[in-house]
Structure formats: C-alpha cells, structure tokens
Design a protein around this motif. Structure first.
Motif, mmCIF file in Angstrom:
data_model
loop_
_atom_site.group_PDB
_atom_site.id
_atom_site.type_symbol
_atom_site.label_atom_id
_atom_site.label_comp_id
_atom_site.label_asym_id
_atom_site.label_seq_id
_atom_site.Cartn_x
_atom_site.Cartn_y
_atom_site.Cartn_z
ATOM 1 N N PHE A 93 -6.579 10.330 -7.133
ATOM 2 C CA PHE A 93 -5.151 10.964 -8.306
ATOM 3 C C PHE A 93 -4.338 8.888 -8.365
ATOM 4 O O PHE A 93 -4.355 8.662 -7.909
ATOM 5 N N LYS A 94 -3.180 9.102 -8.620
ATOM 6 C CA LYS A 94 -2.578 8.143 -9.427
ATOM 7 C C LYS A 94 -1.370 7.686 -8.715
ATOM 8 O O LYS A 94 -0.733 9.243 -7.975
ATOM 9 N N LYS A 95 -1.673 6.579 -7.921
ATOM 10 C CA LYS A 95 -0.454 6.297 -6.763
ATOM 11 C C LYS A 95 0.894 6.265 -6.967
ATOM 12 O O LYS A 95 1.298 7.020 -5.922
ATOM 13 N N GLU A 96 1.557 7.051 -8.441
ATOM 14 C CA GLU A 96 2.998 7.615 -8.190
ATOM 15 C C GLU A 96 3.192 8.226 -7.551
ATOM 16 O O GLU A 96 4.429 9.161 -7.447
ATOM 17 N N LEU A 97 2.296 9.630 -7.669
ATOM 18 C CA LEU A 97 2.447 10.739 -6.771
ATOM 19 C C LEU A 97 2.863 10.737 -5.431
ATOM 20 O O LEU A 97 3.119 11.224 -5.296
ATOM 21 N N LEU A 98 2.888 9.795 -5.129
ATOM 22 C CA LEU A 98 3.065 9.558 -3.796
ATOM 23 C C LEU A 98 4.935 9.361 -4.145
ATOM 24 O O LEU A 98 5.947 9.783 -2.446
ATOM 25 N N TYR A 99 5.215 8.819 -4.624
ATOM 26 C CA TYR A 99 6.427 8.583 -4.823
ATOM 27 C C TYR A 99 7.666 10.153 -5.044
ATOM 28 O O TYR A 99 8.609 10.480 -4.897
ATOM 29 N N VAL A 100 6.907 10.674 -5.633
ATOM 30 C CA VAL A 100 7.020 12.337 -5.748
ATOM 31 C C VAL A 100 8.164 13.347 -4.433
ATOM 32 O O VAL A 100 7.450 12.681 -3.573
ATOM 33 N N PRO A 101 9.803 13.414 -4.448
ATOM 34 C CA PRO A 101 10.079 13.593 -3.601
ATOM 35 C C PRO A 101 9.398 14.918 -2.890
ATOM 36 O O PRO A 101 8.655 15.990 -3.000
ATOM 37 N N PHE A 102 9.460 14.337 -0.962
ATOM 38 C CA PHE A 102 8.869 15.873 -0.402
ATOM 39 C C PHE A 102 7.545 15.652 -0.656
ATOM 40 O O PHE A 102 6.618 15.978 0.181
ATOM 41 N N PHE A 103 7.320 16.541 -2.053
ATOM 42 C CA PHE A 103 5.659 16.784 -2.091
ATOM 43 C C PHE A 103 4.763 15.477 -1.927
ATOM 44 O O PHE A 103 3.679 15.714 -1.435
ATOM 45 N N GLY A 104 5.230 14.199 -2.333
ATOM 46 C CA GLY A 104 4.856 13.299 -2.282
ATOM 47 C C GLY A 104 4.695 12.474 -1.052
ATOM 48 O O GLY A 104 3.772 12.047 -0.642
ATOM 49 N N TRP A 105 5.548 12.923 -0.478
ATOM 50 C CA TRP A 105 5.890 11.820 0.637
ATOM 51 C C TRP A 105 4.750 13.235 1.684
ATOM 52 O O TRP A 105 4.277 12.132 2.665
ATOM 53 N N ALA A 106 4.725 14.498 1.255
ATOM 54 C CA ALA A 106 3.709 14.327 2.476
ATOM 55 C C ALA A 106 2.173 14.034 1.991
ATOM 56 O O ALA A 106 2.096 14.624 2.824
ATOM 57 N N MET A 107 1.763 14.182 0.811
ATOM 58 C CA MET A 107 0.839 13.409 0.562
ATOM 59 C C MET A 107 -0.120 12.259 1.178
ATOM 60 O O MET A 107 -1.293 11.672 1.070
ATOM 61 N N SER A 108 0.993 11.210 1.683
ATOM 62 C CA SER A 108 1.302 9.984 1.882
ATOM 63 C C SER A 108 0.408 10.229 2.608
ATOM 64 O O SER A 108 -0.204 8.917 3.697
ATOM 65 N N ARG A 109 0.345 11.515 3.512
ATOM 66 C CA ARG A 109 0.006 11.285 4.949
ATOM 67 C C ARG A 109 -1.432 11.864 4.574
ATOM 68 O O ARG A 109 -2.373 12.053 6.418
ATOM 69 N N MET A 110 -2.121 12.051 3.789
ATOM 70 C CA MET A 110 -3.487 12.804 4.331
ATOM 71 C C MET A 110 -4.157 11.658 3.413
ATOM 72 O O MET A 110 -3.811 10.911 2.734
ATOM 73 N N ASP A 111 -5.851 12.120 4.383
ATOM 74 C CA ASP A 111 -6.818 11.165 3.961
ATOM 75 C C ASP A 111 -6.751 11.056 3.035
ATOM 76 O O ASP A 111 -8.360 12.027 2.154
ATOM 77 N N MET A 112 -6.533 10.379 1.609
ATOM 78 C CA MET A 112 -6.466 10.759 -0.341
ATOM 79 C C MET A 112 -6.763 9.385 -0.791
ATOM 80 O O MET A 112 -6.382 8.348 -0.116
ATOM 81 N N ILE A 113 -7.804 9.302 -1.998
ATOM 82 C CA ILE A 113 -8.012 8.611 -2.733
ATOM 83 C C ILE A 113 -6.378 7.610 -3.456
ATOM 84 O O ILE A 113 -6.873 8.616 -4.549
ATOM 85 N N HIS A 114 -5.783 7.537 -4.171
ATOM 86 C CA HIS A 114 -4.052 7.232 -4.408
ATOM 87 C C HIS A 114 -4.903 5.603 -5.065
ATOM 88 O O HIS A 114 -5.340 4.916 -4.211
ATOM 89 N N ILE A 115 -4.748 5.637 -6.442
ATOM 90 C CA ILE A 115 -5.534 4.443 -7.278
ATOM 91 C C ILE A 115 -4.139 3.765 -7.553
ATOM 92 O O ILE A 115 -3.636 4.554 -8.400
#
Length: 250
Positions: free
Chosen positions: A102-124
């Motif tokens: 997924f696009k890295k911009e999603l990591l900046y979505v409050p709460f949802f994106g913050w939790a995603m940032s702790r997951m071992d996924m591929i942000h580009i």
C-alpha cells in the motif's frame, strides 16, 4: 434505514479503532510481528462482524480448498477491488497472516494508520517506482519465506460495480521474482458497499478463490492476462446483472 445503519457502522468503527490502535501502539514493543498482525486483524474482524450485525452484510467464501496448505506455503493473492469491505474482510477470512502492498500515505491516518505502521507490511512511495518495486520484491520474498501471504489489488484502486480497471503486472512480477503461486480472488462487495458510497446495503458478498496459478517460467504480462481473465469471468458468473452480456475480455 440504510443511511442510519451506515452512520451507526461508521461510528462503531471510529469508537472502537481508537482504543484498539492505542493498545497496539503500547503492546507492539513486546510482541513479535505475527502477534501484532493477529492483534490488528481482530479489530478488522470486529469491523466486519459489526458490518454483519449493523449493516446486514454477510460474507460467503467459495474455494477455500484452493488455498495453499502449510504454515510456510507461499502465495501472492491478487484480489478484485470494489470497496473498503474486502480490505477489512480478507484478514478476517484468511488463515495466514497477510501483508498488503500500500501507499505510505496511509500510515499517517490517525489511529488506523498508526497501528498499521507497527505491522510487517509493504508500504511504498509511488513517486519512486523503480525503488518501490525493488522494495516490494525484497520485502515480499522475506515475508513469503516466513509464511506471510502478500496481497495486492492489481487494478490499483476501487472499481465501480460492473466495471473493469486496468490490471497492472506488479503482482505477477512479484510472484515470478519469488517463485510464489498466484491466487486470483473475485469479490462482489460493491453489491452491498459501493465505491465511495456513504450508504451501504444489506446482502451477501461472495469471495471466490481460484486455483493456484504457477508463476515459474511465466512472463508477467501473460500471467496477469490469465489472472484478469479468470477474475473478470468469475465476476460475471457471481454478479451477472451488473455486467453486459458480452463476455469478459482478457
């Protein structure tokens, strides 16, 4: 009534994601990547269960027997993308941990994106295409080796019901580079959760899992045409009223 239900489900997700995301952020330093994944997946399942209870949307899965067997059996899942519903549902339905690209911009979505940032996924970073794909292959190989399935939406964005987007070969390129089989999946989520729509409707969403397609010795574009043909043909079988009578074109 559907508007009220839709607003209630939005409120339900907003209220539950905040404490869940905070719990993930606090717990993440003490958990491994698999434990973090399942902790986050439980909220996604809660959102899906809430959708069933509040919105009346139910999932029906066809073809579970086509999924690879074994804790480290690799797979690249290429999924039809019509709405947010399948993004939430896939981790709730699959027996293996999944890694979204997924696009890295999603990591900046409050709460949802913050939790995603702790997951071992591929942000580009989509602005750096060459480096982005190298990162997908490098991280994808590592994830597949540890038993995590990589999931991608080959059309790249949500597509209107009855329509077909442009299938891009990134997923098949990854499969060929890593030797993992491709699993095509058709999804009829737009029957209940239309693209970018506030109002959702009750009904059944079908997830049809195709047989694994070997990637070894294949060409990316040719393999993607096979995936596209299977998904679009299956979409017409599952949701015929949404499509014209002409057959799917690869």
């Amino acid at each position: 009534m559907n508007l009220i239900r839709s607003l209630l489900h939005l409120l339900f997700m907003a209220v539950t994601v905040i404490p869940w995301a905070l719990a993930v952020l606090v717990a993440a330093p003490f958990l491994n990547s698999t434990q973090i994944y399942w902790m986050c997946a439980r909220w996604l399942k809660l959102a899906v269960d809430g959708g069933t209870l509040i919105l009346g949307i139910r999932n029906q899965v066809i073809g579970y027997e086509n999924l690879p067997v074994g804790s480290t059996a690799p797979a690249v899942l290429l999924v039809k993308h019509q709405s947010t519903w399948e993004t939430f549902s896939m981790p709730a339905l699959m027996p293996h941990p999944l890694a979204y690209v997924f696009k890295k911009e999603l990591l900046y979505v409050p709460f949802f994106g913050w939790a995603m940032s702790r997951m071992d996924m591929i942000h580009i970073d989509r602005s750096k295409r060459a480096q982005a794909f190298n990162k997908v292959v490098e991280q994808g190989q590592r994830l597949l080796d540890q038993g995590t399935w990589v999931i991608m939406f080959p059309e790249g964005t949500r597509i209107e019901r009855g329509q077909k987007g442009q299938y891009k070969s990134g997923g098949t390129r990854l499969a060929i580079a890593t030797g993992a089989p491709v699993i095509p999946i058709a999804v009829t989520s737009a029957k209940c959760w239309p693209r970018k729509a506030l109002i959702k409707r009750p009904g059944t969403v079908e997830f049809s899992i195709g047989k694994p397609i070997p990637s070894v010795g294949r060409e990316p574009d040719e393999l993607m045409r096979e995936v596209e043909n299977w998904i679009e043909t299956e979409m017409r079988r599952l949701d015929p009223s949404a499509y014209p009578t002409t057959p799917a074109q690869p």
